[in-house]
Design a protein around this motif. Structure first.
Motif, PDB file in Angstrom:
ATOM      1  N   PHE A   7      58.609  20.852  56.715  1.00  0.00           N
ATOM      2  CA  PHE A   7      58.652  21.231  55.309  1.00  0.00           C
ATOM      3  C   PHE A   7      59.602  20.349  54.513  1.00  0.00           C
ATOM      4  O   PHE A   7      60.600  19.818  55.052  1.00  0.00           O
ATOM      5  CB  PHE A   7      59.079  22.692  55.164  1.00  0.00           C
ATOM      6  CG  PHE A   7      57.994  23.677  55.516  1.00  0.00           C
ATOM      7  CD1 PHE A   7      57.310  24.347  54.518  1.00  0.00           C
ATOM      8  CD2 PHE A   7      57.632  23.912  56.833  1.00  0.00           C
ATOM      9  CE1 PHE A   7      56.305  25.236  54.829  1.00  0.00           C
ATOM     10  CE2 PHE A   7      56.637  24.797  57.152  1.00  0.00           C
ATOM     11  CZ  PHE A   7      55.949  25.465  56.144  1.00  0.00           C
ATOM     12  N   SER A   8      59.279  20.223  53.211  1.00  0.00           N
ATOM     13  CA  SER A   8      60.104  19.413  52.313  1.00  0.00           C
ATOM     14  C   SER A   8      61.482  20.018  52.101  1.00  0.00           C
ATOM     15  O   SER A   8      62.381  19.338  51.625  1.00  0.00           O
ATOM     16  CB  SER A   8      59.395  19.263  50.958  1.00  0.00           C
ATOM     17  OG  SER A   8      59.131  20.525  50.399  1.00  0.00           O
ATOM     18  N   GLN A   9      61.652  21.322  52.447  1.00  0.00           N
ATOM     19  CA  GLN A   9      62.979  21.938  52.346  1.00  0.00           C
ATOM     20  C   GLN A   9      63.852  21.603  53.542  1.00  0.00           C
ATOM     21  O   GLN A   9      65.027  21.945  53.590  1.00  0.00           O
ATOM     22  CB  GLN A   9      62.860  23.461  52.232  1.00  0.00           C
ATOM     23  CG  GLN A   9      62.239  23.929  50.919  1.00  0.00           C
ATOM     24  CD  GLN A   9      60.733  24.023  50.985  1.00  0.00           C
ATOM     25  OE1 GLN A   9      60.138  23.443  51.890  1.00  0.00           O
ATOM     26  NE2 GLN A   9      60.125  24.718  50.053  1.00  0.00           N
ATOM     27  N   GLY A  10      63.252  20.923  54.580  1.00  0.00           N
ATOM     28  CA  GLY A  10      64.015  20.524  55.741  1.00  0.00           C
ATOM     29  C   GLY A  10      63.766  21.369  56.976  1.00  0.00           C
ATOM     30  O   GLY A  10      64.232  21.046  58.052  1.00  0.00           O
ATOM     31  N   SER A  11      63.014  22.459  56.832  1.00  0.00           N
ATOM     32  CA  SER A  11      62.770  23.339  57.970  1.00  0.00           C
ATOM     33  C   SER A  11      61.559  22.869  58.768  1.00  0.00           C
ATOM     34  O   SER A  11      60.695  22.138  58.282  1.00  0.00           O
ATOM     35  CB  SER A  11      62.549  24.765  57.486  1.00  0.00           C
ATOM     36  OG  SER A  11      61.473  24.803  56.567  1.00  0.00           O
ATOM     37  N   ILE A  12      61.518  23.326  60.053  1.00  0.00           N
ATOM     38  CA  ILE A  12      60.393  23.049  60.945  1.00  0.00           C
ATOM     39  C   ILE A  12      59.931  24.399  61.505  1.00  0.00           C
ATOM     40  O   ILE A  12      60.725  25.134  62.118  1.00  0.00           O
ATOM     41  CB  ILE A  12      60.792  22.101  62.088  1.00  0.00           C
ATOM     42  CG1 ILE A  12      61.334  20.777  61.520  1.00  0.00           C
ATOM     43  CG2 ILE A  12      59.615  21.842  63.011  1.00  0.00           C
ATOM     44  CD1 ILE A  12      61.866  19.839  62.591  1.00  0.00           C
TER      45      ILE A  12
ATOM     46  N   PHE B 285      54.269  23.419  42.734  1.00  0.00           N
ATOM     47  CA  PHE B 285      54.368  23.444  44.197  1.00  0.00           C
ATOM     48  C   PHE B 285      55.688  24.102  44.591  1.00  0.00           C
ATOM     49  O   PHE B 285      56.764  23.659  44.185  1.00  0.00           O
ATOM     50  CB  PHE B 285      54.343  22.027  44.764  1.00  0.00           C
ATOM     51  CG  PHE B 285      53.010  21.332  44.657  1.00  0.00           C
ATOM     52  CD1 PHE B 285      51.932  21.968  44.034  1.00  0.00           C
ATOM     53  CD2 PHE B 285      52.800  20.062  45.161  1.00  0.00           C
ATOM     54  CE1 PHE B 285      50.709  21.336  43.925  1.00  0.00           C
ATOM     55  CE2 PHE B 285      51.581  19.419  45.065  1.00  0.00           C
ATOM     56  CZ  PHE B 285      50.530  20.062  44.426  1.00  0.00           C
ATOM     57  N   CYS B 286      55.624  25.162  45.384  1.00  0.00           N
ATOM     58  CA  CYS B 286      56.858  25.760  45.886  1.00  0.00           C
ATOM     59  C   CYS B 286      57.266  25.130  47.215  1.00  0.00           C
ATOM     60  O   CYS B 286      58.393  25.305  47.664  1.00  0.00           O
ATOM     61  CB  CYS B 286      56.714  27.271  46.018  1.00  0.00           C
ATOM     62  SG  CYS B 286      55.364  27.806  47.067  1.00  0.00           S
ATOM     63  N   ALA B 287      56.341  24.390  47.852  1.00  0.00           N
ATOM     64  CA  ALA B 287      56.678  23.675  49.083  1.00  0.00           C
ATOM     65  C   ALA B 287      55.583  22.676  49.406  1.00  0.00           C
ATOM     66  O   ALA B 287      54.407  22.906  49.114  1.00  0.00           O
ATOM     67  CB  ALA B 287      56.862  24.640  50.250  1.00  0.00           C
ATOM     68  N   THR B 288      55.988  21.527  49.980  1.00  0.00           N
ATOM     69  CA  THR B 288      55.033  20.604  50.580  1.00  0.00           C
ATOM     70  C   THR B 288      55.422  20.449  52.041  1.00  0.00           C
ATOM     71  O   THR B 288      56.617  20.468  52.377  1.00  0.00           O
ATOM     72  CB  THR B 288      55.051  19.234  49.885  1.00  0.00           C
ATOM     73  OG1 THR B 288      56.381  18.737  49.870  1.00  0.00           O
ATOM     74  CG2 THR B 288      54.549  19.343  48.460  1.00  0.00           C
ATOM     75  N   PHE B 289      54.427  20.316  52.914  1.00  0.00           N
ATOM     76  CA  PHE B 289      54.744  20.227  54.327  1.00  0.00           C
ATOM     77  C   PHE B 289      53.616  19.517  55.069  1.00  0.00           C
ATOM     78  O   PHE B 289      52.490  19.426  54.594  1.00  0.00           O
ATOM     79  CB  PHE B 289      54.997  21.610  54.928  1.00  0.00           C
ATOM     80  CG  PHE B 289      53.889  22.610  54.722  1.00  0.00           C
ATOM     81  CD1 PHE B 289      52.949  22.871  55.713  1.00  0.00           C
ATOM     82  CD2 PHE B 289      53.781  23.304  53.520  1.00  0.00           C
ATOM     83  CE1 PHE B 289      51.948  23.794  55.519  1.00  0.00           C
ATOM     84  CE2 PHE B 289      52.774  24.231  53.326  1.00  0.00           C
ATOM     85  CZ  PHE B 289      51.839  24.467  54.329  1.00  0.00           C
ATOM     86  N   TYR B 290      53.986  18.988  56.252  1.00  0.00           N
ATOM     87  CA  TYR B 290      53.037  18.273  57.102  1.00  0.00           C
ATOM     88  C   TYR B 290      52.884  19.056  58.393  1.00  0.00           C
ATOM     89  O   TYR B 290      53.874  19.466  59.013  1.00  0.00           O
ATOM     90  CB  TYR B 290      53.550  16.869  57.383  1.00  0.00           C
ATOM     91  CG  TYR B 290      52.731  16.108  58.412  1.00  0.00           C
ATOM     92  CD1 TYR B 290      51.441  15.670  58.103  1.00  0.00           C
ATOM     93  CD2 TYR B 290      53.226  15.835  59.681  1.00  0.00           C
ATOM     94  CE1 TYR B 290      50.687  14.977  59.035  1.00  0.00           C
ATOM     95  CE2 TYR B 290      52.475  15.147  60.611  1.00  0.00           C
ATOM     96  CZ  TYR B 290      51.202  14.719  60.293  1.00  0.00           C
ATOM     97  OH  TYR B 290      50.439  14.041  61.211  1.00  0.00           O
TER      98      TYR B 290
ATOM     99  N   GLN C 181      58.831  13.904  57.366  1.00  0.00           N
ATOM    100  CA  GLN C 181      59.590  14.987  56.725  1.00  0.00           C
ATOM    101  C   GLN C 181      60.625  14.417  55.763  1.00  0.00           C
ATOM    102  O   GLN C 181      60.830  14.949  54.663  1.00  0.00           O
ATOM    103  CB  GLN C 181      60.250  15.862  57.773  1.00  0.00           C
ATOM    104  CG  GLN C 181      60.910  17.114  57.154  1.00  0.00           C
ATOM    105  CD  GLN C 181      61.405  18.073  58.215  1.00  0.00           C
ATOM    106  OE1 GLN C 181      61.784  17.678  59.312  1.00  0.00           O
ATOM    107  NE2 GLN C 181      61.381  19.353  57.898  1.00  0.00           N
ATOM    108  N   GLY C 182      61.254  13.316  56.150  1.00  0.00           N
ATOM    109  CA  GLY C 182      62.215  12.689  55.244  1.00  0.00           C
ATOM    110  C   GLY C 182      61.549  12.213  53.961  1.00  0.00           C
ATOM    111  O   GLY C 182      62.102  12.328  52.871  1.00  0.00           O
TER     112      GLY C 182
END
Length: 756
Positions: free
Chosen positions: A122-127, A107-112, A93-94
């Motif tokens: 999420f790349s915004q810091g949320s889980i 891209f409005c968001a990238t996430f794993y 995430q970091g």
């Protein structure tokens, strides 16, 4: 002919009757034969029309695939195998948060997402818990390792999305998670802008569930639109079943009958459809009926005229219905569709050859068309086509014309370096001849090469895409008329993309800083001023030279913000020096060519200047001779600056095309000569070229006669310094005295110089 027949009938009724009967039989035979011929021609034209529709459909499918591939590439660029293999979600995430500035702007968001518990980081810091997310269920990754979801409506957003997913495997090659990018449906607005197929046709893109991704009507873009009409429901299933192109007869939104051509977009399962009005086919059929009536009426008057007119009409029908599918009617070159077909055959047949593909168009062709009219524009196209065609035929290549001023050529070459050298010479010759036309114009070219080892899997459409990409990198650069597709070109584009996506954040973080290069009075060897120069030290790429970012900022307009950043830093510096009662010298600041509204510039400049309350004689504004402003605007801005007490210098004087004329109109105080004057005038041994030296002396004398001070940039040797001193030049700046200095070093330079 009728009077003669009547006269013969009176003389010999039997002969006339026989003639009429024979003529009637021949007429019936001719009409029957003509009907068969015309029907065959119509069938062939309809078949070519259907093939053209299929080519159009496939072309737009490739265009959509190009955009989707860029998304995949951008997502793949942030995949670090070692990091993701570790499975440490905190570090992953970091990493995603760190790479937010470098991902694709759509891209409005990238996430794993972890495979075992479906948690999304999420790349915004949320889980978030994504166990109920439909786009993560029953995912089947394609051969290239990606999955493109259907349209979804996320709980975390109020707008529709689609998701690109890349699998992440652990050391045992077992799925451990998924790297995802969320893209707003509205981002595909640019596809609709790129794909324009006329007012009568329409384009649709549907996902696997039948929801529209792109609809021709504007109010559907960026929204989820589920068609309820029966005419759309069968399209996706038909294309899937046939694994190719589906053709259906239906109606458009206005109730008009259309032929809907549909095919699947590779790697995502979406369906693209193009609606072609049935009136185009009906027009062919109506033309056949009209032609038959005309032939019958003429044949009833005279068989001879019938035969003559039959030939003419058949020729007209052939040319207008058949030849247009193969040959361009204006230039008689192949159409793009036929060129692509023939080029594909040649590439596949010649297994041991290297091919060079060239795409060309004309700079500012829309301006020619709008200001001179279609007739003149056609003359330009025809002239250019003959020039290009002659060169291509000399090299035994093939050529075709695409839309408007676009041309495509394919040639076999022996060695790429030799081909590039020859191409450079030929293209310069073409450029020269284009400039000699009654309306001079300038062409530009994109070039790509197909090597033997890359032939498998590479299509002619992909080669054309490469040439178009290379040509697009030229922009408004008039110094070069061609670009070659290669890996370095991609690196340059990626570098420019990084610069443009980082510039605003870099300004906020003060990655930009100001340096000062001293100006020396030759008569006294004392410092009498300095020029403020902008530099950029990035966190990722280190120190970038101005030549890397200034041209980009001039193109996108960001240079005006950077100018005012420099102005404020200079004003702050001078204010600090004055408050500390330390020595100061006048500082020159550059006014970029993008400032083309004098009143607006002066209002903003003076507001900032008055904020720091420093004497106006400490500021000199350098304007560019090669500015986009005309002489009247340059004159106005100079007079406004004079009215506020500033001195004005003309920077890079002598590098433009109207220097002497401008001297009499723009009342500047200082002429600052471009460093290329000295560079081109200095011999290899460091001495001054005699003829160049004489020319420079005359320029300095001319400046003196017009009461202008003179300053030369780029003084690097003692010989250059001594020559300029003997020529009575006022000031110089360059590495001979000092390179640009940071603020602290510049202050020390002033103190040391004044003690000497």
């Amino acid at each position: 002919m009728t009077l003669k027949l009547k006269k013969r009938f009176n003389q010999n009724k039997v002969k006339v009757v026989s003639t009429v009967i024979v003529s009637g039989i021949i007429m019936v035979f001719v009409l029957t034969l003509m009907g068969v011929v015309m029907q065959n021609a119509l069938d062939a034209a309809e078949e070519d029309y259907r093939e053209s529709c299929t080519h159009v459909l496939n072309g737009y499918a490739n265009a959509v695939e190009y955009y989707l591939d860029t998304y995949k590439t951008s997502l793949s660029s942030i995949y670090d195998r070692e990091l993701f293999l570790s499975g440490d979600t905190k570090k992953i995430q970091g990493w995603l948060m760190q790479n937010v500035p470098y991902i694709h702007k759509d891209f409005c968001a990238t996430f794993y997402v972890t495979a075992h518990d479906k948690k999304g980081y999420f790349s915004q810091g949320s889980i978030l818990d994504l166990s109920e997310a439909k786009y993560l269920k029953n995912v089947k990754f394609e051969n290239d390792g990606y999955y493109m979801s259907d349209i979804v409506f996320s709980k975390q957003s109020d707008y529709p999305l689609f998701i690109i997913e890349q699998p992440v495997y652990d050391a045992n090659n077992k799925l451990s998670g998924t790297l995802c990018a969320a893209i707003r449906l509205s981002a595909l607005e640019k596809i609709k802008k790129t794909i324009h197929i006329g007012d009568t046709n329409a384009i649709y893109i549907m996902d696997r569930t039948g929801k529209f991704v792109v609809h021709q009507q504007k109010n559907y873009i960026g929204k989820i639109f589920i068609p309820t009409a029966e005419k759309y429901k069968h399209v996706t299933s038909d294309v899937t079943a046939k694994s190719g192109t589906s053709i259906a007869e239906t109606e458009n939104e206005n109730g008009q009958p259309v032929n809907l051509y549909s095919t699947q977009i590779h790697d995502c399962g979406w369906t693209i459809s193009v609606a072609f009005p049935k009136t185009e086919i009906q027009a062919l059929q109506e033309e056949q009926k009209s032609t038959k009536i005309i032939i019958f009426v003429i044949a009833s008057i005279a068989l001879t005229l019938l035969l003559i007119l039959e030939t003419l009409i058949s020729d007209y029908f052939y040319k207008n219905q058949l030849i247009d599918a193969v040959y361009d009617p204006l230039t008689t070159l192949w159409t793009r569709q036929h060129f692509e077909s023939e080029a594909e055959k040649i590439i596949r047949h010649e297994n041991d050859c290297i091919f060079m593909l060239v795409e060309s168009d004309i700079r500012g062709f829309k301006f020619v068309n709008q200001n001179y009219g279609e007739d003149i524009a056609d003359k330009v196209i025809l002239y250019f086509s003959k020039l290009v065609s002659k060169v291509v035929k000399e090299h035994n290549g093939i050529i075709g014309r695409g839309y408007a001023d676009h041309f495509y050529a394919l040639m076999k070459v022996q060695k790429i370096p030799c081909a590039m050298k020859e191409a450079h010479k030929e293209l310069e010759m073409l450029k020269k001849k284009c400039g000699e036309f009654e309306i001079p114009f300038s062409p530009k070219f994109g070039i790509s090469f197909l090597r033997q080892e890359n032939k498998h899997g590479t299509t002619i459409k992909e080669l054309i895409g490469q040439t178009s990409f290379a040509k697009s990198t030229l922009g408004e650069n008039m110094m070069s008329n061609h670009a070659i597709y290669n890996s370095e070109l991609l690196e340059k584009v990626n570098e420019e993309r990084f610069i443009e996506t980082s510039m605003e954040k870099a300004l906020e973080n003060e990655e930009f800083f100001v340096m000062y290069q001293p100006k020396i009075q030759l008569a006294t060897e004392k410092i009498v001023g300095a020029e403020a120069l902008i530099r950029w030290k990035t966190n990722d790429m280190g120190l970038l030279p101005p030549s890397k970012f200034i041209p980009i900022f001039e193109r996108n307009g960001f240079i005006t913000e950077l100018d005012f950043f420099v102005y404020e830093k200079v004003f702050q510096f001078l204010r600090r020096q004055i408050d500390k009662d330390e020595p100061v010298v006048p500082i020159s600041v550059n006014m970029s060519r993008n400032h083309n509204q004098p009143e607006r510039f002066m209002r903003k400049f003076m507001k900032l200047f008055r904020k720091y309350n420093i004497p106006s004689e400490l500021i000199q504004v350098e304007i560019l001779e090669r500015s986009v402003m005309d002489n009247n605007t340059l004159c106005e801005i100079t007079e406004r600056l004079h009215a506020e007490g500033f001195s004005v210098a003309m920077d890079d004087f002598g590098s433009g095309e109207s220097s002497l004329n401008m001297l009499t109109k723009v009342p500047v105080d200082v002429l600052k000569f471009d460093k290329d004057f000295l560079l081109s005038s200095t011999n290899k041994n460091g001495t001054m070229d005699e003829k160049s030296a004489k020319f420079i002396r005359s320029l300095i004398d001319l400046s003196k006669n017009m009461d202008k001070q003179t300053i030369f940039e780029g003084v690097e040797t003692r010989a250059q310094r001594d020559f300029l001193r003997s020529a009575d030049c006022d000031q110089v700046q360059g590495f001979f005295y000092s390179q640009p200095l940071v603020e602290a070093d510049f202050i020390n330079f002033i103190l040391k110089n004044r003690k000497m």
